[in-house]
Design a protein around this motif. Structure first.
Motif, mmCIF file in Angstrom:
data_model
loop_
_atom_site.group_PDB
_atom_site.id
_atom_site.type_symbol
_atom_site.label_atom_id
_atom_site.label_comp_id
_atom_site.label_asym_id
_atom_site.label_seq_id
_atom_site.Cartn_x
_atom_site.Cartn_y
_atom_site.Cartn_z
ATOM 1 N N PHE A 170 17.582 -20.594 -50.546
ATOM 2 C CA PHE A 170 16.601 -21.586 -50.100
ATOM 3 C C PHE A 170 15.639 -20.962 -49.086
ATOM 4 N N GLY A 171 16.186 -20.258 -48.105
ATOM 5 C CA GLY A 171 15.346 -19.618 -47.094
ATOM 6 C C GLY A 171 14.474 -18.518 -47.678
ATOM 7 N N ALA A 172 15.043 -17.706 -48.558
ATOM 8 C CA ALA A 172 14.294 -16.594 -49.155
ATOM 9 C C ALA A 172 13.168 -17.095 -50.057
ATOM 10 N N ARG A 173 13.364 -18.220 -50.707
ATOM 11 C CA ARG A 173 12.315 -18.786 -51.569
ATOM 12 C C ARG A 173 11.082 -19.196 -50.754
ATOM 13 N N TYR A 174 11.326 -19.753 -49.585
ATOM 14 C CA TYR A 174 10.218 -20.305 -48.802
ATOM 15 C C TYR A 174 9.736 -19.385 -47.688
ATOM 16 N N ARG A 175 10.538 -18.419 -47.313
ATOM 17 C CA ARG A 175 10.087 -17.402 -46.351
ATOM 18 C C ARG A 175 9.961 -16.107 -47.152
ATOM 19 N N SER A 176 10.871 -15.195 -46.937
ATOM 20 C CA SER A 176 10.943 -13.981 -47.761
ATOM 21 C C SER A 176 12.329 -13.390 -47.590
ATOM 22 N N ASP A 177 12.719 -12.579 -48.560
ATOM 23 C CA ASP A 177 14.017 -11.914 -48.441
ATOM 24 C C ASP A 177 14.048 -11.054 -47.185
ATOM 25 N N HIS A 178 12.976 -10.328 -46.949
ATOM 26 C CA HIS A 178 12.915 -9.444 -45.784
ATOM 27 C C HIS A 178 13.124 -10.239 -44.492
ATOM 28 N N PHE A 179 12.420 -11.344 -44.339
ATOM 29 C CA PHE A 179 12.531 -12.156 -43.125
ATOM 30 C C PHE A 179 13.955 -12.696 -42.961
ATOM 31 N N GLN A 236 16.774 -11.622 -44.345
ATOM 32 C CA GLN A 236 17.734 -10.540 -44.110
ATOM 33 C C GLN A 236 17.643 -9.998 -42.689
ATOM 34 N N LYS A 237 16.434 -9.848 -42.202
ATOM 35 C CA LYS A 237 16.248 -9.221 -40.893
ATOM 36 C C LYS A 237 16.587 -10.148 -39.728
ATOM 37 N N TYR A 238 16.229 -11.434 -39.828
ATOM 38 C CA TYR A 238 16.346 -12.321 -38.671
ATOM 39 C C TYR A 238 17.387 -13.434 -38.793
ATOM 40 N N VAL A 239 17.760 -13.795 -39.988
ATOM 41 C CA VAL A 239 18.600 -14.985 -40.151
ATOM 42 C C VAL A 239 19.983 -14.665 -40.727
#
Length: 167
Positions: A68-77, A79-82
């Motif tokens: 859900f988070g990766a769809r609306y933000r990005s995988d990179h974001f 993985q790195k912060y959450v």
């Protein structure tokens, strides 16, 4: 998106939960005097289904919220912060990042996720304990069996109590 197993995890948890409920009915119908051996097998299988339900429910919630988070933000974001947050933290932070609305931390869903996370950790990081000793200092096998039965029998109820977090 690819490599998302959340629906498979949910299917495994759901199947284990359904089987757990069927085993409860079979256990209730069993006569302990006449069918002690079968009853012991049913209890063992019920515990295994409960463990499966708890573990795969946690897997499902983790995979789902990540996706859900990766769809609306990005995988990179993500993985790195959450991704380093625990399961409860992810369920509080990711929906707020995506929707801009705070998730109330005192609601029943978050409490159930918190309890599920605790039970999952207890299973995944399970530790054995020394055998209880009797007055003579030797292992008290009755207490060993009682302690083991108590530990094993707690998982089915925990799985049933936590199921609302998944559905």
């Amino acid at each position: 998106r690819t490599k998302n197993l959340s629906s498979d995890y949910l299917a495994l948890a759901r199947k284990a939960h359904e089987h757990l409920l069927l085993l409860d009915k079979k256990i209730d119908e069993c006569d302990p005097e006449k069918d002690a051996c079968n009853l012991r097998c049913l209890y063992t299988e019920r515990t295994q289904r409960a463990i499966t339900c708890i573990i795969f429910s946690a897997f499902f919630l983790e995979a789902f919220i990540y996706d859900f988070g990766a769809r609306y933000r990005s995988d990179h974001f993500i993985q790195k912060y959450v991704d380093k947050l625990d399961l409860v933290g992810k369920w509080i932070v990711i929906p707020e990042l995506v929707t801009g609305k705070k998730v109330p931390t005192d609601n029943q869903a978050i409490e159930l996720i918190r309890r599920l996370q605790t039970q999952r950790h207890r299973l995944v990081h399970q530790k054995s304990h020394p055998s209880p000793k009797g007055p003579s200092g030797k292992v008290d096998w009755d207490k060993v069996e009682e302690s083991t039965d108590e530990y094993i029998s707690c998982w089915p109820q925990r799985a049933k109590d936590l199921w609302p977090a998944i559905t």
